[in-house]
Design a protein around this motif. Structure first.
Motif, mmCIF file in Angstrom:
data_model
loop_
_atom_site.group_PDB
_atom_site.id
_atom_site.type_symbol
_atom_site.label_atom_id
_atom_site.label_comp_id
_atom_site.label_asym_id
_atom_site.label_seq_id
_atom_site.Cartn_x
_atom_site.Cartn_y
_atom_site.Cartn_z
ATOM 1 N N ASP A 169 2.974 -1.957 -6.043
ATOM 2 C CA ASP A 169 1.832 -1.847 -6.942
ATOM 3 C C ASP A 169 0.510 -2.404 -6.606
ATOM 4 O O ASP A 169 -0.260 -1.564 -6.840
ATOM 5 C CB ASP A 169 2.415 -2.616 -8.299
ATOM 6 N N LYS A 170 0.428 -3.311 -6.065
ATOM 7 C CA LYS A 170 -0.851 -3.754 -5.580
ATOM 8 C C LYS A 170 -0.811 -4.786 -4.549
ATOM 9 O O LYS A 170 0.210 -5.464 -4.144
ATOM 10 C CB LYS A 170 -1.518 -4.624 -7.015
ATOM 11 N N GLY A 171 -1.794 -4.899 -3.848
ATOM 12 C CA GLY A 171 -1.861 -5.910 -2.654
ATOM 13 C C GLY A 171 -1.645 -5.589 -1.440
ATOM 14 O O GLY A 171 -1.774 -6.252 -0.282
ATOM 15 N N ALA A 172 -0.950 -4.228 -1.212
ATOM 16 C CA ALA A 172 -0.645 -3.656 0.140
ATOM 17 C C ALA A 172 0.427 -4.721 0.790
ATOM 18 O O ALA A 172 -0.256 -5.294 1.693
ATOM 19 C CB ALA A 172 -1.739 -3.402 1.070
ATOM 20 N N PRO A 173 1.462 -5.139 0.557
ATOM 21 C CA PRO A 173 2.300 -5.939 0.941
ATOM 22 C C PRO A 173 3.031 -5.723 2.129
ATOM 23 O O PRO A 173 4.132 -6.262 2.579
ATOM 24 C CB PRO A 173 3.262 -6.513 -0.282
ATOM 25 N N GLY A 174 2.882 -4.521 2.628
ATOM 26 C CA GLY A 174 3.398 -4.198 4.017
ATOM 27 C C GLY A 174 4.487 -3.182 3.855
ATOM 28 O O GLY A 174 5.429 -3.438 4.455
ATOM 29 N N VAL A 175 4.251 -2.049 3.235
ATOM 30 C CA VAL A 175 5.474 -1.153 2.666
ATOM 31 C C VAL A 175 5.309 -0.197 4.042
ATOM 32 O O VAL A 175 6.533 0.137 4.420
ATOM 33 C CB VAL A 175 4.808 -0.246 1.465
ATOM 34 N N THR A 176 4.434 0.036 4.577
ATOM 35 C CA THR A 176 4.732 0.771 5.850
ATOM 36 C C THR A 176 5.288 0.250 7.092
ATOM 37 O O THR A 176 6.230 0.650 7.667
ATOM 38 C CB THR A 176 3.196 1.383 6.296
ATOM 39 N N VAL A 201 12.233 -5.815 -3.604
ATOM 40 C CA VAL A 201 12.330 -6.603 -2.385
ATOM 41 C C VAL A 201 11.384 -7.557 -2.277
ATOM 42 O O VAL A 201 10.059 -6.994 -2.402
ATOM 43 C CB VAL A 201 12.395 -5.527 -1.057
ATOM 44 N N VAL A 202 11.510 -8.782 -2.104
ATOM 45 C CA VAL A 202 10.580 -9.820 -1.868
ATOM 46 C C VAL A 202 10.073 -9.878 -0.225
ATOM 47 O O VAL A 202 10.945 -10.583 0.411
ATOM 48 C CB VAL A 202 11.157 -10.997 -2.557
ATOM 49 N N ILE A 203 8.905 -9.781 -0.149
ATOM 50 C CA ILE A 203 8.405 -10.045 1.265
ATOM 51 C C ILE A 203 8.118 -11.505 1.311
ATOM 52 O O ILE A 203 7.249 -12.091 0.859
ATOM 53 C CB ILE A 203 7.139 -9.342 1.744
#
Length: 339
Positions: free
Chosen positions: A9-16, A179-181
């Motif tokens: 949703d926000k914050g670019a938590p490393g999806v790529t 999924v929790v990073i």
């Protein structure tokens, strides 16, 4: 086969990074597709087969140019590229402005992704927003996986995004997983805390597990850091998550978050009461060898496992008996020197 939409949703938590790592250990033929409306960066991150650079003009944009009169699943293979190690990718847009003229593409693209056989598609959808055209692609997914970090603001945004996705009208609303990073220092605690918040809020989603925050592993995945990629926390957590996702996809009607007996993923953190043992042979990998591909994206010969081929080989590991190595490295006993 299956279409799994990976997003945040926000914050670019490393999806790529998660999409690449999952693709590298996925035990079935897989295509990683960059569908981020903000623009992709795979062409700048990873080398193409043969060691050169991926072609930024070949991918989603070139596919859209040929699909004005209709899009068929067999067209996708003509615009994919192959990374070192054998993984197929569909490179994304180069900037956000290109997405403004492609709002018509996402629905047909999602249907084609879901129709590819025998290939699963991991679609990196980046950050979602209100009224995003990517909702047309998400409606075609077999599962939506949202990534979050265990911070208060990100979990709050996640809660709103899950509620918005659940309210979207769809003939077959795809299940939503979370999924929790998480930092390895509090891996289980972070996952448990997010799970507690999701349960208290009665969100129509389930926490599927965690994904290790591992900057060194991410650099190895880019090919910028030496060492054995297969040992990294990043890849070990990706392997566990891939087993969890695949288990839910192979059983029709199985609830998200429910166990599946035929897919076993080695735990990242062993129970504290389990004694450690040692052996002299090389460590065995819990991930099965990738099957030979077939279909429009098939290579002429079977490819080696992606995670191992993206990094230089190293000597076999010793010191842990079977399964994935523990998330916390072992502590070497101190030996007092004589005076």
């Amino acid at each position: 086969m299956a279409l799994i939409a990976l997003a945040a949703d926000k914050g670019a938590p490393g999806v790529t990074t998660a999409a690449i790592a999952l693709g590298a250990v996925w035990p079935r033929p897989v295509l990683v597709a960059e569908c981020d409306q903000g623009g992709g960066d795979l062409v700048y991150r990873l080398p193409a087969e043969g060691g050169g650079m991926l072609n930024p003009a070949r991918g989603l944009l070139s596919l859209a140019a040929t699909a004005r009169r209709g899009l068929r699943p067999d067209q996708i293979g003509e615009h994919t590229q192959r990374l070192v190690g054998g993984m197929d990718v569909l490179a994304g847009l180069t900037n956000a402005e290109q997405a403004q003229g492609l709002t018509w593409l996402w629905g047909p693209l999602g249907r084609c992704f879901a129709s590819l056989h025998p290939i699963d598609v991991l679609a990196d959808c980046g950050r979602l927003g209100a009224g995003s055209p990517l909702n047309d692609l998400l409606r075609e997914a077999d599962m939506i996986v949202l990534f979050t970090r265990p911070s208060l603001e990100q979990v709050a945004h996640l809660r709103e995004r899950v509620s918005a996705l659940a309210s979207v009208e769809s003939r077959t609303r795809p299940p939503i997983g979370i999924v929790v990073i998480a930092d390895p220092r509090d891996y289980r605690g972070a996952i448990a805390e997010v799970d507690r918040i999701v349960a208290q809020a009665q969100l129509p989603a389930a926490v599927l597990g965690g994904f290790a925050y591992d900057p060194k592993g991410a650099e190895m995945l880019r090919g910028q850091w030496g060492g054995r990629l297969d040992r990294s926390l990043l890849v070990r957590s990706a392997r566990e998550l891939a087993g969890s996702l695949l288990g839910r996809l192979t059983v029709p009607g199985s609830p998200v978050g429910g166990p599946h007996p035929s897919v076993t993923a080695a735990p990242l953190v062993p129970p504290p009461t389990t004694p450690r043992s040692r052996h002299s042979g090389p460590a065995s990998s819990p991930a099965a060898e990738r099957p030979s591909r077939s279909g429009p994206l098939a290579p002429p010969t079977p490819q080696p496992r992606h995670a191992e081929s993206l990094a230089p080989p190293a000597t076999p590991r010793t010191g842990h008996s079977g399964g994935a190595a523990p998330l916390t490295p072992p502590v070497t006993p101190r030996v007092e020197r004589g005076r």
